[in-house]
Design a protein around this motif. Structure first.
Motif, mmCIF file in Angstrom:
data_model
loop_
_atom_site.group_PDB
_atom_site.id
_atom_site.type_symbol
_atom_site.label_atom_id
_atom_site.label_comp_id
_atom_site.label_asym_id
_atom_site.label_seq_id
_atom_site.Cartn_x
_atom_site.Cartn_y
_atom_site.Cartn_z
ATOM 1 N N UNK A 135 16.204 2.706 -4.927
ATOM 2 C CA UNK A 135 17.320 3.386 -3.078
ATOM 3 C C UNK A 135 17.304 5.158 -3.232
ATOM 4 N N UNK A 136 17.603 5.641 -4.643
ATOM 5 C CA UNK A 136 17.806 7.142 -4.456
ATOM 6 C C UNK A 136 15.701 7.792 -4.257
ATOM 7 N N UNK A 137 14.675 7.521 -4.606
ATOM 8 C CA UNK A 137 13.230 7.723 -4.794
ATOM 9 C C UNK A 137 12.755 6.868 -3.968
ATOM 10 N N UNK A 138 13.504 5.939 -3.245
ATOM 11 C CA UNK A 138 12.240 5.009 -2.108
ATOM 12 C C UNK A 138 11.335 5.659 -1.235
ATOM 13 N N UNK A 139 11.653 7.290 -0.495
ATOM 14 C CA UNK A 139 10.488 7.853 0.051
ATOM 15 C C UNK A 139 9.750 8.629 -0.506
ATOM 16 N N UNK A 140 8.995 8.470 -1.645
ATOM 17 C CA UNK A 140 8.362 9.764 -2.584
ATOM 18 C C UNK A 140 8.055 8.566 -3.288
ATOM 19 N N UNK A 141 8.495 7.831 -4.453
ATOM 20 C CA UNK A 141 8.241 6.221 -4.451
ATOM 21 C C UNK A 141 6.920 5.357 -3.635
ATOM 22 N N UNK A 142 7.817 4.928 -2.672
ATOM 23 C CA UNK A 142 7.107 4.293 -1.677
ATOM 24 C C UNK A 142 5.050 5.326 -0.824
ATOM 25 N N UNK A 143 5.549 6.682 -1.083
ATOM 26 C CA UNK A 143 4.038 7.350 -0.262
ATOM 27 C C UNK A 143 3.029 7.874 -1.593
ATOM 28 N N UNK A 144 4.113 8.407 -2.921
ATOM 29 C CA UNK A 144 3.269 8.826 -4.281
ATOM 30 C C UNK A 144 2.202 8.274 -4.230
ATOM 31 N N UNK A 145 1.119 9.179 -5.029
ATOM 32 C CA UNK A 145 0.234 8.737 -6.121
ATOM 33 C C UNK A 145 0.506 8.008 -7.641
ATOM 34 N N UNK A 146 0.201 7.630 -8.090
ATOM 35 C CA UNK A 146 0.218 7.625 -9.477
ATOM 36 C C UNK A 146 -0.060 8.504 -9.873
ATOM 37 N N UNK A 147 -1.429 9.236 -9.785
ATOM 38 C CA UNK A 147 -1.653 9.808 -11.066
ATOM 39 C C UNK A 147 -2.289 10.508 -10.039
ATOM 40 N N UNK A 148 -2.472 12.096 -10.904
ATOM 41 C CA UNK A 148 -3.922 13.232 -10.238
ATOM 42 C C UNK A 148 -4.724 13.327 -9.974
ATOM 43 N N UNK A 149 -5.496 12.753 -11.080
ATOM 44 C CA UNK A 149 -6.998 12.171 -10.914
ATOM 45 C C UNK A 149 -7.215 10.703 -11.545
ATOM 46 N N UNK A 150 -6.886 9.667 -12.518
ATOM 47 C CA UNK A 150 -7.413 9.107 -13.194
ATOM 48 C C UNK A 150 -7.534 8.573 -12.197
ATOM 49 N N UNK A 151 -6.064 7.314 -12.528
ATOM 50 C CA UNK A 151 -6.649 5.845 -11.549
ATOM 51 C C UNK A 151 -4.988 5.762 -10.649
ATOM 52 N N UNK A 152 -5.015 5.349 -9.657
ATOM 53 C CA UNK A 152 -4.459 5.246 -8.384
ATOM 54 C C UNK A 152 -3.819 6.344 -7.727
ATOM 55 N N UNK A 153 -5.327 7.033 -8.090
ATOM 56 C CA UNK A 153 -4.233 8.405 -7.226
ATOM 57 C C UNK A 153 -4.840 9.539 -5.309
ATOM 58 N N UNK A 154 -3.640 7.759 -5.229
ATOM 59 C CA UNK A 154 -4.316 7.671 -3.861
ATOM 60 C C UNK A 154 -2.927 7.724 -3.091
ATOM 61 N N UNK A 155 -2.310 7.609 -1.932
ATOM 62 C CA UNK A 155 -1.316 7.811 -0.697
ATOM 63 C C UNK A 155 -0.738 6.647 -1.169
ATOM 64 N N UNK A 156 0.110 6.614 -1.910
ATOM 65 C CA UNK A 156 1.000 4.967 -2.067
ATOM 66 C C UNK A 156 0.783 4.209 -3.583
ATOM 67 N N UNK A 157 -0.147 5.184 -4.617
ATOM 68 C CA UNK A 157 -0.655 4.150 -4.966
ATOM 69 C C UNK A 157 0.055 3.842 -6.256
ATOM 70 N N UNK A 158 1.871 5.196 -6.143
ATOM 71 C CA UNK A 158 2.356 4.361 -7.462
ATOM 72 C C UNK A 158 2.708 3.347 -7.092
ATOM 73 N N UNK A 159 3.538 2.882 -5.603
ATOM 74 C CA UNK A 159 4.018 1.459 -5.281
ATOM 75 C C UNK A 159 2.593 -0.003 -5.582
ATOM 76 N N UNK A 160 1.654 0.434 -5.536
ATOM 77 C CA UNK A 160 0.911 -0.129 -5.633
ATOM 78 C C UNK A 160 0.633 -0.756 -6.831
ATOM 79 N N UNK A 161 0.501 -0.056 -7.369
ATOM 80 C CA UNK A 161 -0.385 -0.152 -9.125
ATOM 81 C C UNK A 161 1.627 -0.618 -10.143
ATOM 82 N N UNK A 162 1.925 0.054 -9.563
ATOM 83 C CA UNK A 162 3.801 -1.242 -9.754
ATOM 84 C C UNK A 162 3.856 -2.323 -9.726
ATOM 85 N N UNK A 163 3.798 -2.698 -8.219
ATOM 86 C CA UNK A 163 3.353 -3.889 -8.058
ATOM 87 C C UNK A 163 2.435 -4.739 -8.536
ATOM 88 N N UNK A 164 1.498 -4.538 -8.711
ATOM 89 C CA UNK A 164 0.290 -4.736 -9.839
ATOM 90 C C UNK A 164 0.537 -5.043 -11.239
#
Length: 311
Positions: A135-164
């Motif tokens: 709840x505290x980091x909801x907006x950032x979590x669902x829009x952030x990338x998971x990494x600078x360049x290596x993996x899941x480095x795209x918008x929403x990549x953090x949430x997608x990587x976590x869900x996977x």
């Protein structure tokens, strides 16, 4: 219109793309150039804009949509575009969202998936911590990338990587009944949440000062501690020590940033799920740019290995 991923080596390229990275540099021969990375929905490709001046640097900045004309080439085993012409397009004439890579699952669908996932965390303390931080980091979590360049480095990549990772955790817990399902899922949900603070930007992703100095593992552990204190959950309880260990050990080795190696079955599983999901994404991204019957570019995050693309 062809996309970046559709062009083969030696083909003439003509397409619209967004500038993801732009660095003004000086070559060894004394000439100025812009080191650029172009992106569309299908992927990315780097290129150099030679004899650049200050005006070019202002025009071709991060976030600018351009008409790119050139030729696809290979340099040191990696695709690049030899730029023949580059022209900036007016911002009000293009839909920026058409050029930015995003997670393959819609944000709303991932939000709904996580609401169902939280119900699987049957331990009260872990459930409250996970819900509080999401709840505290909801907006950032669902829009952030998971990494600078290596993996899941795209918008929403953090949430997608976590869900996977959660989906893999669910399947593994189904197969191996001795695993504490709630602990593994709670660890998967929280393991990279610190990247909401560690990284900034959706196009030109960079490390924040806090991210550089502390790293996402330390950051999220601190967030867990603060959440527990806020909700009057004892940090000395076994439950909280186990949850914190899941986060602190998920990189597996001290030299990879974990202050502790995994000492729980669930922590070892979490580490391996994380490694596998990141590896699959990196390899897939490289193979998407590789022709059948050829080896991919070398992948930095996988010991600079190349992978063969079979038909």
């Amino acid at each position: 219109m062809k996309r970046i991923i559709d062009y083969k080596n030696g083909e003439t390229m003509s397409l619209e793309a967004i500038i993801k990275k732009s660095d003004f540099r000086l070559a060894k021969n004394g000439k100025n150039f812009l080191s650029l990375v172009f992106e569309d929905k299908s992927g990315q490709i780097p290129g150099k804009y030679w004899d650049a001046n200050d005006e070019n640097a202002k025009t071709f900045k991060v976030g600018t949509v351009v008409q790119l004309d050139g030729k696809r080439d290979i340099y040191q085993g990696k695709p690049q575009v030899i730029i023949n012409h580059l022209g900036a397009l007016e911002a009000d004439t293009v839909d920026m969202s058409q050029f930015v890579q995003t997670a393959p699952i819609k944000k709303a669908d991932m939000e709904n998936d996580f609401e169902d996932i939280f119900l699987e965390i049957t331990n009260g303390a872990w459930n409250r911590i996970v819900r509080y931080l999401f709840k505290k980091y909801h907006d950032e979590f669902f829009t952030s990338a998971a990494a600078k360049s290596n993996h899941h480095d795209f918008q929403g990549g953090l949430a997608y990587h976590t869900l996977s990772m959660v989906r893999q955790a669910e399947n593994i817990a189904d197969q191996y009944k001795q695993i504490d399902r709630a602990l593994l899922i709670a660890g998967a949900c929280l393991h990279d949440l610190g990247k909401t603070i560690e990284l900034s930007g959706n196009l030109d992703i960079e490390y924040t000062f806090e991210g550089n100095m502390l790293g996402h593992i330390t950051i999220v552990d601190e967030e867990i501690v603060k959440a527990a204190q806020e909700m009057d959950i004892s940090l000395e309880s076994e439950d909280m020590i186990l949850l914190r260990h899941m986060i602190l050990s998920h990189h597996g080795l001290l030299e990879y940033g974990s202050p502790e190696r995994p000492k729980l079955l669930e922590a070892e599983v979490l580490h391996n799920i994380d490694e596998m999901d990141a590896s699959i994404n990196m390899i897939t991204k490289a193979l998407d740019k590789t022709e059948n019957g050829s080896f991919s570019e070398r992948i930095f995050g996988l010991d600079n290995r190349s992978f063969y693309k079979h038909s």
